[in-house]
Design an enzyme around this catalytic site. Structure first.
Site, PDB file in Angstrom:
ATOM      1  N   TYR A 293     -40.226  21.864 -49.787  1.00  0.00           N
ATOM      2  CA  TYR A 293     -41.076  20.796 -49.280  1.00  0.00           C
ATOM      3  C   TYR A 293     -41.461  19.863 -50.412  1.00  0.00           C
ATOM      4  CZ  TYR A 293     -45.230  18.502 -47.307  1.00  0.00           C
ATOM      5  OH  TYR A 293     -46.159  17.570 -46.876  1.00  0.00           O
TER       6      TYR A 293
ATOM      7  N   ASP B  14     -48.752  26.959 -43.982  1.00  0.00           N
ATOM      8  CA  ASP B  14     -48.209  25.945 -44.890  1.00  0.00           C
ATOM      9  C   ASP B  14     -49.016  25.857 -46.181  1.00  0.00           C
ATOM     10  OD1 ASP B  14     -46.096  25.014 -43.340  1.00  0.00           O
ATOM     11  OD2 ASP B  14     -47.297  23.471 -42.346  1.00  0.00           O
TER      12      ASP B  14
ATOM     13  N   SER C 223     -77.101  18.225 -59.989  1.00  0.00           N
ATOM     14  CA  SER C 223     -77.783  18.770 -58.813  1.00  0.00           C
ATOM     15  C   SER C 223     -78.528  17.678 -58.038  1.00  0.00           C
ATOM     16  CB  SER C 223     -78.776  19.841 -59.269  1.00  0.00           C
ATOM     17  OG  SER C 223     -79.391  20.457 -58.159  1.00  0.00           O
TER      18      SER C 223
ATOM     19  N   ASP D 236     -75.081  25.473 -58.055  1.00  0.00           N
ATOM     20  CA  ASP D 236     -74.017  26.463 -57.903  1.00  0.00           C
ATOM     21  C   ASP D 236     -73.156  26.603 -59.158  1.00  0.00           C
ATOM     22  OD1 ASP D 236     -74.555  27.039 -55.082  1.00  0.00           O
ATOM     23  OD2 ASP D 236     -73.842  25.014 -54.715  1.00  0.00           O
TER      24      ASP D 236
ATOM     25  N   HIS E  70     -70.379  22.442 -47.470  1.00  0.00           N
ATOM     26  CA  HIS E  70     -70.977  23.023 -46.270  1.00  0.00           C
ATOM     27  C   HIS E  70     -70.309  22.406 -45.040  1.00  0.00           C
ATOM     28  CE1 HIS E  70     -74.719  25.205 -47.805  1.00  0.00           C
ATOM     29  NE2 HIS E  70     -74.093  24.790 -48.879  1.00  0.00           N
TER      30      HIS E  70
ATOM     31  N   HIS F 125     -67.086  23.319 -53.655  1.00  0.00           N
ATOM     32  CA  HIS F 125     -67.952  24.023 -52.699  1.00  0.00           C
ATOM     33  C   HIS F 125     -68.510  23.000 -51.720  1.00  0.00           C
ATOM     34  CE1 HIS F 125     -70.989  26.430 -50.847  1.00  0.00           C
ATOM     35  NE2 HIS F 125     -71.983  25.778 -51.409  1.00  0.00           N
TER      36      HIS F 125
ATOM     37  N   HIS G  68     -73.017  31.629 -45.815  1.00  0.00           N
ATOM     38  CA  HIS G  68     -73.183  30.458 -46.660  1.00  0.00           C
ATOM     39  C   HIS G  68     -72.075  29.432 -46.372  1.00  0.00           C
ATOM     40  CE1 HIS G  68     -73.969  29.007 -51.100  1.00  0.00           C
ATOM     41  NE2 HIS G  68     -73.913  28.019 -50.247  1.00  0.00           N
TER      42      HIS G  68
END
Lengths: 244, 244, 244, 244
Positions: free
Chosen positions: C224, C119, C43, C75, C96, C94, C167
């Site tokens: 692909y 895609d 953290s 988190d 922002h 995660h 969030h």
């Protein structure tokens, strides 16, 4: 003359490093009033291939190329007309920077929406009228310069920038470096203005705030900076002694 | 052939350095008309892992892979169809660049809103029609190429770029490098167009200004640049002597 | 285990280099199913100060920290719940990132507006419901995970991304690297979607185009790429021989 | 004192490296409460030319320059007033960052639209009232500070940022570094807010979500981070032993 060429070279390369150019779109020139010439980027040469030797020297009075082996920027005649019209101009920059071009294409001037603009320019950055079919047909670059003169109406010092309609910004200053910095400012205030108008289409700061900011950086009562030149201080001078 | 592979390699890496790609999204190819083949990026390989050895060589006529050990880009059949249809095309670039894709997804062509566009492209960058369910079911990449042909209507030279509906830009040029530069131009004019339309949804420059800018860079009367090629001048040629 | 920690370290640093993070906002974890643990960013530690030694190892079943001397990301409990619920998930990211957060804050899912999205993701990136005051009061991070489970409704594989309301994005994949790449994709499609909607609020591609693009990169008929994994091919495998 | 000067120097250079400044627009100061002085950027000097020797030391009480040979930033008197009014402030940053200035010019506060904002600031970033003509005429920079005090209404701790109307952001923190980081946060949340409002002009997160995010990073119940300071943890402390 060597100093001028070095400065013009560096200012042209700074078009790219400042993020104002895509490919070869943009050019800077600088003047030697004593010799009656200006030095300008050659046409179509990428910034990373520019050298002092590739620059082109043009006579202000005649438009004759008197130095260099390449053709000058296609916009050279616009630069020349501005040098002829305004003896105070020592350098000129033309770019296709994103936000300034958006205003030029929209046919909207960049209004004075706050102090960032007022710190640098004494009024909106205006847009020229459209050229006529005849003006586009012959001597287009010279006619572009004439349309800029119409728009400036004799004053090139308060706002060293203009948008040519449907095209993009021309900026200027006492030398090539300052003209390039005016181009940086022009793009920055255009970007901020676009976002401001999205948040508040009626945004309009009080005139006395605008006047305060312009005058603290420019004119007889300016108190910004540490050198004689308000826009950028590369040579710092000692602070005046202060009353205790 | 080695020169072609080096050029295609560099052009593919430039997709990333020019900010046109996220992850592996985008591919460049270049052609050797004498050998009847084109060289293209392998499918799904990150740009920083590309080498000359990883490139794939494909026969234009048959679509057969004749060089390299990897599979070609999934879009290879679209490239092939364009090479077959237009002998003047020497290189093709496909990207998912942000603003060009936004226009493609919006189903809107990129209109000619000013001289930045007109300096490079002789008209709007058009969007293909949507493919039918049948066209998506089988031979999708070939059908994408056929839809591009419908849109171009026989002329690939004036505007070396198209948006495939809901997908993104394909651009081309006389070689791989020029096709990549057309992709850079396509993204730049898309970004400026989006901001212009935000400032003035009815923006529209006079046609004579647009014609002047296109013709000063392209065609028999072009006077931009210092080499035979208008878009980018890596080899400068001596300036023609001027009348005094 | 050392390999896992190195991968998690690199993926966390890539949050910053990919432009997805401001300051310390964002975290990646990766799982070792055999050992029943995941490794996660500590953290509040800046990305440029992260080392393998600073990473934190957490037991999936109990939530107990079993390795490292620092506290895990705030988190961490959200990561843990996703690992418990979906055995196919090997890594979680995660961030922002700007545009994905804008959609999360607007309470709008990121719709499938074109092939760039299709895609990579088999449907829109959905937004969770708002948490209740009680869910925010206690075990907030675990409740965030539960709201994600409600939104996913048992399927984490088709769309490895979700927006938590107000969030920001959580993304995942078969390992830490893939979860980070899903975060890059999520931000890219969010940015393009925002611009697309500005140009055409009703933009909507045909469903058969979307299906074709998803299926050419994913599932049994995917063609692909040059490795078994469709999203990114770091190990290229030889091309299958082709009929002449 | 040497440590303070080094920190102020680094924080000023970080204005440029964090992308918050054009040319010389922006300044950071830091305080030494024991000595009753603050150290601030000199006026108009480019960031890449800043040295410890070029910084200016000013007495908080009198405004007298007591160290350095250059003039302090033109905004020095605004910094001084904030240091006088709030003993908890140890550093101040002023920038002209693009999105924060757009909100200031639009005369709109930056609302709390999600957890990115709430993780850092305990409420909206407010805009000062316009200054009167008299306030602009004399002691403008001091009056700017007084307008900030009016807006803050005695509380500088919950939201360490304000927008001066028509001008731009001032931010602060317990030292120069934290004030600079608050400027980074201010610009990030301004950019995300502008995009959020474009997607949903009525966006508004539940208050209990906002409270949870602010309190998990700040105040007595904070559990974010690995040091005593919630905003940035450069010194990690050992994790507290956890129950098995």
């Amino acid at each position: 003359m060597r100093d001028l060429m070095t400065e013009v070279l560096e200012a042209n390369k700074r078009i790219a490093s400042a993020g104002l150019a895509t490919l070869t779109w943009g050019n800077v020139s600088g003047v030697d009033r004593g010799a009656g010439v200006y030095v300008i980027k050659p046409s179509g040469v990428p910034y990373d291939q520019l050298t002092v030797e590739s620059l082109v020297t043009v006579e202000i009075e005649s438009g004759k190329v008197v130095g260099g082996t390449l053709k000058p920027s296609v916009d050279s005649e616009t630069h020349r007309l501005l040098y002829q019209a305004f003896p105070s101009i020592g350098g000129i920059t033309h770019t296709h920077s994103t936000y300034a071009v958006a205003f030029a294409q929209a046919g909207r001037e960049i209004p004075v929406l706050g102090t960032t603009h007022a710190d640098n320019f004494d009024g909106p950055i205006r847009v020229t009228r459209d050229l006529t079919p005849q003006e586009c047909e012959r001597d287009y670059e010279r006619n572009t310069g004439l349309a800029i003169l119409d728009t400036l109406d004799g004053d090139a010092d308060g706002v060293p920038a203009v948008l040519t309609a449907g095209h993009g910004p021309f900026t200027w200053g006492k030398n090539a470096t300052r003209s390039l910095e005016a181009a940086i400012v022009c793009e920055a205030v255009a970007q901020i203005a676009l976002h401001t108008l999205a948040l508040n289409p009626a945004a309009s700061p009080p005139e006395h705030l605008i006047r305060r900011h312009y005058s603290r950086k420019h004119g007889p009562d300016a108190y910004y900076g540490n050198s004689a030149d308000p826009l950028r201080n590369t040579e710092s001078k000692p602070r005046r002694p202060e009353a205790g």
